[in-house]
Design a protein around this motif. Structure first.
Motif, PDB file in Angstrom:
ATOM      1  N   ILE A 159       0.965  -1.227  -0.128  1.00 49.12           N
ATOM      2  CA  ILE A 159       0.022  -0.070  -0.118  1.00 49.12           C
ATOM      3  C   ILE A 159       0.867   1.313   0.116  1.00 49.12           C
ATOM      4  O   ILE A 159       1.786   1.556   0.933  1.00 49.12           O
ATOM      5  CB  ILE A 159      -0.869   0.012   1.214  1.00 49.12           C
ATOM      6  N   LEU A 160       0.911   1.738  -1.136  1.00 50.25           N
ATOM      7  CA  LEU A 160       1.377   3.466  -1.235  1.00 50.25           C
ATOM      8  C   LEU A 160       0.645   4.383  -0.731  1.00 50.25           C
ATOM      9  O   LEU A 160      -0.187   4.897  -1.443  1.00 50.25           O
ATOM     10  CB  LEU A 160       1.898   3.444  -2.677  1.00 50.25           C
ATOM     11  N   GLY A 161       1.050   5.084   0.558  1.00 45.02           N
ATOM     12  CA  GLY A 161       0.339   6.289   1.042  1.00 45.02           C
ATOM     13  C   GLY A 161      -0.457   5.681   2.149  1.00 45.02           C
ATOM     14  O   GLY A 161      -1.250   4.842   1.741  1.00 45.02           O
TER      15      GLY A 161
ATOM     16  N   ARG B 298       5.906   8.735   3.822  1.00 40.61           N
ATOM     17  CA  ARG B 298       7.018   9.507   3.737  1.00 40.61           C
ATOM     18  C   ARG B 298       6.977   9.759   5.444  1.00 40.61           C
ATOM     19  O   ARG B 298       8.123  10.214   5.822  1.00 40.61           O
ATOM     20  CB  ARG B 298       6.827  10.870   3.190  1.00 40.61           C
ATOM     21  N   VAL B 299       6.187   9.816   6.301  1.00 39.73           N
ATOM     22  CA  VAL B 299       6.075  10.038   7.502  1.00 39.73           C
ATOM     23  C   VAL B 299       5.719   8.797   8.503  1.00 39.73           C
ATOM     24  O   VAL B 299       4.807   7.997   7.979  1.00 39.73           O
ATOM     25  CB  VAL B 299       5.389  11.288   7.801  1.00 39.73           C
ATOM     26  N   PRO B 300       6.128   8.707   9.650  1.00 37.61           N
ATOM     27  CA  PRO B 300       5.571   7.571  10.648  1.00 37.61           C
ATOM     28  C   PRO B 300       4.246   7.596  11.297  1.00 37.61           C
ATOM     29  O   PRO B 300       4.259   7.101  12.291  1.00 37.61           O
ATOM     30  CB  PRO B 300       6.911   7.525  11.484  1.00 37.61           C
ATOM     31  N   TYR B 301       3.261   8.040  10.643  1.00 33.71           N
ATOM     32  CA  TYR B 301       1.703   8.191  11.124  1.00 33.71           C
ATOM     33  C   TYR B 301       1.134   8.752  10.064  1.00 33.71           C
ATOM     34  O   TYR B 301       1.561   9.419   8.930  1.00 33.71           O
ATOM     35  CB  TYR B 301       1.908   9.148  12.202  1.00 33.71           C
TER      36      TYR B 301
ATOM     37  N   THR C  73       4.086  -4.573   7.818  1.00 35.76           N
ATOM     38  CA  THR C  73       5.434  -3.877   7.991  1.00 35.76           C
ATOM     39  C   THR C  73       5.350  -2.327   7.465  1.00 35.76           C
ATOM     40  O   THR C  73       4.523  -2.231   6.339  1.00 35.76           O
ATOM     41  CB  THR C  73       6.379  -4.411   7.095  1.00 35.76           C
ATOM     42  N   VAL C  74       5.693  -1.480   8.019  1.00 36.09           N
ATOM     43  CA  VAL C  74       5.645   0.012   7.853  1.00 36.09           C
ATOM     44  C   VAL C  74       6.899   0.493   7.418  1.00 36.09           C
ATOM     45  O   VAL C  74       8.051   0.337   7.926  1.00 36.09           O
ATOM     46  CB  VAL C  74       5.025   0.737   8.836  1.00 36.09           C
ATOM     47  N   LYS C  75       7.225   0.999   6.075  1.00 37.82           N
ATOM     48  CA  LYS C  75       8.451   1.333   5.721  1.00 37.82           C
ATOM     49  C   LYS C  75       8.263   2.930   5.160  1.00 37.82           C
ATOM     50  O   LYS C  75       7.057   3.553   4.721  1.00 37.82           O
ATOM     51  CB  LYS C  75       8.699   0.828   4.215  1.00 37.82           C
ATOM     52  N   TYR C  76       9.157   3.677   5.756  1.00 34.89           N
ATOM     53  CA  TYR C  76       9.196   5.193   5.515  1.00 34.89           C
ATOM     54  C   TYR C  76      10.165   5.570   4.465  1.00 34.89           C
ATOM     55  O   TYR C  76      11.301   5.043   4.299  1.00 34.89           O
ATOM     56  CB  TYR C  76       9.489   5.764   6.833  1.00 34.89           C
ATOM     57  N   GLY C  77       9.828   6.558   3.463  1.00 34.79           N
ATOM     58  CA  GLY C  77      10.488   6.695   2.433  1.00 34.79           C
ATOM     59  C   GLY C  77       9.572   7.282   1.221  1.00 34.79           C
ATOM     60  O   GLY C  77       8.278   7.415   1.400  1.00 34.79           O
ATOM     61  N   GLU C  78      10.509   7.767   0.320  1.00 25.33           N
ATOM     62  CA  GLU C  78       9.785   8.505  -0.820  1.00 25.33           C
ATOM     63  C   GLU C  78       9.581   7.490  -2.154  1.00 25.33           C
ATOM     64  O   GLU C  78      10.803   7.049  -2.405  1.00 25.33           O
ATOM     65  CB  GLU C  78      10.640   9.663  -1.031  1.00 25.33           C
ATOM     66  N   VAL C  79       8.707   7.302  -2.769  1.00 22.69           N
ATOM     67  CA  VAL C  79       8.299   6.682  -3.830  1.00 22.69           C
ATOM     68  C   VAL C  79       8.632   7.311  -5.011  1.00 22.69           C
ATOM     69  O   VAL C  79       8.372   8.296  -5.134  1.00 22.69           O
ATOM     70  CB  VAL C  79       6.965   5.985  -4.016  1.00 22.69           C
ATOM     71  N   ILE C  80       9.509   6.671  -5.923  1.00 19.54           N
ATOM     72  CA  ILE C  80      10.121   7.583  -7.003  1.00 19.54           C
ATOM     73  C   ILE C  80       9.521   7.038  -8.420  1.00 19.54           C
ATOM     74  O   ILE C  80       9.168   7.614  -9.595  1.00 19.54           O
ATOM     75  CB  ILE C  80      11.553   7.915  -7.287  1.00 19.54           C
TER      76      ILE C  80
END
Length: 355
Positions: A6-8, A36-39, A70-77
């Motif tokens: 799930i993106l977003g 991008r953020v942890p919440y 699993t929650v991943k933090y980062g920016e999808v390119i």
């Protein structure tokens, strides 16, 4: 293990999680949530964060915890459908079996020179924080220009006028009346509220360019200490770059099952999807429920429904500061204290069920 990515973690992404967790996810399926953020952020309240009337913490909700999540933090390119991978900035790619794209939207500047460079935004929590800092560091008598008098612009202008009555607020609108998507009665009610609270409405505006501390309305310069852009949205740039059919707003065309016509494993959710209604939290949540039904049928080896009934929207509510509001509920216009209480109650219920 199948991997549902799930993106977003917006309203749609959170609804997907609440529909599947804790007990409706098959044992052979795991979920990877990317944000991008942890919440989870309450985007509908960014106007109040920017105006300085609520704290940062009040627009945050923790993501759920679950052994299969699993929650991943980062920016999808970018998305690579051929390889079934999501490419991340400064991180390794993520492989998926099913992908739900709910990356939200960004400001649309309508090719106005300088608008992206010299205006502030409330489209993300990071940008809203910067807008808060800029607005609340202004001295008495400073001029704030808000471009766009839709729901976001009206809520920001009204909240700021209560928070900082010393500011000179100018609200620029392209039409003859603000809130053009609402009935005239509501528009006039809100306009009268602004008159009483010394917010200047500038109708029939045409912002031709923006420079530092200056915007040009019909080519005439107007000095502003801060300019906030609330004049339209478009799909996230990752979605815009995907090689698939889009509508005139750059949103992806989808099937009645909410996936791409040429890829049944990629679902489009919320602001990124081409739908008959304007983007909203309600619409994203309605989509999420139907997407989960498609997934669960497939996981059980069953054929999903060919189509779904139309998503029913309960209405739209907006605030005018902390005491007044306006909106449409079941095609009925409501104004005043009742509208504001309804909006506050809905927000409280949402935080209660997701907190």
């Amino acid at each position: 293990m199948k991997n549902l990515v799930i993106l977003g973690g917006g309203y749609g992404g959170m609804k997907i999680l609440s529909e599947l967790l804790p007990n409706n996810l098959p044992e052979d399926v795991k979920i990877t949530l990317v944000d991008r953020v942890p919440y989870h952020c309450l985007k509908t309240e960014y106007y109040a964060l920017a105006a300085g009337t609520i704290s940062d913490k009040e627009v945050r909700v923790d993501f759920p915890e679950h052994p299969q999540l699993t929650v991943k933090y980062g920016e999808v390119i970018s998305i690579e459908p051929q390889d079934k991978k999501v490419l991340m900035k400064d991180d390794e790619s993520i492989s998926y079996d099913d992908l739900i794209i709910g990356l939200g939207c960004e400001d649309k500047y309508h090719n106005v020179p300088g608008a992206d460079q010299f205006t502030y935004s409330i489209q993300s929590i990071e940008k809203s924080r910067k807008t808060y800092s800029a607005l609340n560091n202004l001295g008495p008598g400073s001029v704030v220009g808000i471009v766009g008098a839709g729901l976001s612009g009206v809520e920001l202008a009204s909240e700021l006028s209560e928070s900082r009555s010393d500011l000179n607020i100018k609200l620029f609108d392209r039409g003859k009346h603000i809130l053009s998507a609402f009935p005239d009665r509501l528009s006039k009610y809100v306009e009268n509220w602004f008159v009483k609270h010394n917010v200047e409405i500038i109708n029939n505006s045409n912002i031709t360019r923006v420079e530092e501390n200056t915007l040009y309305n019909n080519d005439k310069p107007i000095k502003c200490d801060v300019i906030v852009w609330t004049a339209g949205i478009q799909a996230n740039k990752v979605v815009q770059n995907m090689d698939t059919e889009k509508d005139r707003s750059g949103r992806l065309v989808i099937t009645p099952r909410h996936h791409l016509p040429n890829d049944e494993n990629i679902f489009i959710l919320g602001d990124c999807a081409s739908l008959p209604h304007a983007p909203s939290a309600q619409l994203a949540e309605g989509q999420a429920v139907q997407i989960v039904e498609v997934l669960r049928k497939r996981w059980n080896g069953e054929e999903p429904p060919a189509e779904f009934p139309p998503i029913k929207l309960k209405g739209v509510l907006g605030s005018l500061g902390k005491k007044q509001g306006f909106g449409m509920m079941a095609d009925r216009a409501i104004t005043g204290r009742v509208a504001r209480l309804l909006k506050s109650g809905i927000l409280w219920l949402y935080k209660f069920h997701n907190g």
